[in-house]
Design an enzyme around this catalytic site. Sequence first.
Site, PDB file in Angstrom:
ATOM      1  CE  LYS A  35      -0.607   0.383   4.905  1.00  0.00           C
ATOM      2  NZ  LYS A  35      -0.069   1.706   5.228  1.00  0.00           N
ATOM      3  CB  THR A  36       3.890   2.368   1.815  1.00  0.00           C
ATOM      4  OG1 THR A  36       3.289   1.997   3.046  1.00  0.00           O
ATOM      5  CG2 THR A  36       4.583   3.697   2.008  1.00  0.00           C
ATOM      6  CG  ASP A 221      -0.842   5.180   5.004  1.00  0.00           C
ATOM      7  OD1 ASP A 221      -1.450   4.196   4.544  1.00  0.00           O
ATOM      8  OD2 ASP A 221       0.276   5.099   5.538  1.00  0.00           O
ATOM      9  CD  GLU A 222      -2.222   2.191   8.403  1.00  0.00           C
ATOM     10  OE1 GLU A 222      -3.246   1.480   8.459  1.00  0.00           O
ATOM     11  OE2 GLU A 222      -1.067   1.737   8.526  1.00  0.00           O
ATOM     12  CD  GLN A 252      -3.115  -4.024   8.544  1.00  0.00           C
ATOM     13  OE1 GLN A 252      -2.167  -3.636   9.214  1.00  0.00           O
ATOM     14  NE2 GLN A 252      -3.044  -4.211   7.243  1.00  0.00           N
ATOM     15  NE  ARG A 601       2.005  -5.990  10.733  1.00  0.00           N
ATOM     16  CZ  ARG A 601       1.588  -5.345   9.659  1.00  0.00           C
ATOM     17  NH1 ARG A 601       2.324  -4.394   9.135  1.00  0.00           N
ATOM     18  NH2 ARG A 601       0.449  -5.650   9.090  1.00  0.00           N
TER      19      ARG A 601
END
Length: 642
Positions: A35-36, A221-222, A252, A601
């Site tokens: 995503k980044t 973002d997020e 998330q 992670r």
Amino acid sequence: MDVFKELNTLNEKQREAVTAPLEHIFVLAGAGSGKTKVLTHRIAWLLETEQAHPYQILAVTFTNKAANEMRSRINTLLKQPSSGLWVGTFHGIAHRLLRINWQPANLPQTFQILDSDDQLRAIKRILKTLQLDDKVWTPKKVQIFINAKKDQGLRAKDVVINEDDAWLAQMFSIYQIYEETLERTGTIDFAELLLRTYELLRDNPALLEHYQQRFLYVHVDEFQDTNTIQYQLLQLLVGTLGKLFVVFDDDQSIYAWRGAKIENIQSLNHDFANNRLVRLEQNYRSTNTILKAANKLIGHNQGRLGKNLWTKYSGGEPVFLYSAYTETSEAQFVVNKIRVFNYERKEIAILYRTTAQSRIFEEALLLQGIPYRIYGGLRFYERLEIKDMLAYLRLVQNQNDDGAFERVVNTPKRGIGERTVAVLRGVARQQRMSLWIAARLVIENRQLKARASNALTAFLDLIEQCEKCVHGLQLHEQVEQIIIKSSLGEHYKKGGAAEAQKRLENLEELVNAARQFAQINPSSSTILTEFLSHTALEAGVGQGSQYDDCVQLMTLHSAKGLEFKVVFLCGLEEGLFPHKNSLEEGNVEEERRLCYVGITRARQHLYLCHSESRYRYGERELCKSSRFIDEIPVELIEEVRA
DNA sequence: TCACTGTAATTTTTT
DNA sequence: ATTACAGTGA
């Protein structure tokens, strides 16, 4: 950058998002789906092929870490530092807008930011003067109440109070007094940064138009972590001209406890018509086994948007499970395992639910001489001696800052005790003035005994002297001077040997931080103000790491957005994870999402650990293993022994 | 005013 | 276990 060469590094879905036409784009991006990468490439794409100017681009994140990461990745991509482009946290960007527009925002030019601790102290002071029963009106509850209202965009005066609800009426009256107090002292809290910015834009059409025309491309973002006021702020900024590009993962969402509204995802479709949804479900991070475990676990949640992460990587080793007898043996197991791995240490992470758990791992690592780095916990700018010093700086710069005044009026001890301060508080409250001015008045009117009066006069003189002497000095010299003048340095020398040494070192470190800050930022007459804001907004996470290659210790919350070759997920026990408080509030699903974040992670190796017993409140408690372990299919798990 | 002592509360996560 | 806070005596 060579845009078309870069596009080849993206998969089909990623490319679709990056090169999408200028509509509102919503990207549902699973963990590890890049995503980044999509976000940064989209920005590069706009600059290179859509002829966007850097100053038309705004990119908002939730943590400073994410903001820094994004900025540096954009710079790498563009092969040069991007100037004019705004990348920052919601709070950071709000702060920037308020600094520029302090006048229309009705703030003093030197306004300062209160961190949670400062805010709590302010509330305690108010409750004390109101003489309310502090069993019923605990400062913490009041703080949560006020922040929740602000996060919803509600001012005390905006709310119609039902007189039947005495509790609510009292809360709002406290809220109102709190607002007045902050107004008078020229300070604002975290939630206020957002609310004030929202009001600034809402109530100043010309200003709003200016920013709407400027920020044509707004990236978030997020997005699943936005709260009500952040969403409203976005709506204002994007307006009818702008294009919104959001990236989110409902699985998330782990910040509902601080007001994040997952419903905002649903509102997008309605509030931003002409949109396109892109789903990123291919995971590039983890082994198939780890991914399966994560998918099965999160499958226990209801009402998800639904997605299925997949990977081309097949197999992978099983998820390992270790049951310890005590938290000490849990830590020993982890540390012994770490020694076996032949990876860089920074590729290894120990994740836990609560900060308190870090200590036991710290001790075990220290014993084995393994370098480690702890994120979170007590941050640099939150340390006692640093807060004291910052309070001096704040007071020098704005004498109406009552919080700062109370903090240092008798630190170090100079004979101004509770009695004297109580007199000041009374006068200040009656006449609606700051403690500083009240002090002046009280001395003039000879309302104090000679001894107290002299001590107080000495204090006022000290601050004024500091103000004079720092004039024209470099920022770090200002800090240095005030450490000497305030004799805070002297004061901390007196404490226990080792601890005192540490505190002195920290004060020295503050001087360094100031020096660094001045190097990065253009010198201006308001640099002290800006430095003080910086200490509140970025509580100084990067300070004091001695090695580059360290084992990473952090809470699950601060692990979001990161990845490691090896992850130890520790303390998987009922009551701890899922946490007792969440169970009581019926928020198991958020805890499960947190667990999902932890599992995803890991790239190659995942260890789940729990202990049969644990020290809590000085007593050894028996612990049941976490339900989350049972929610992962047994065939994916292999139990290990030490 | 301040140091000392005993008692109660505390632990979720971050800007 | 550690810390914050209130009460007490010098």
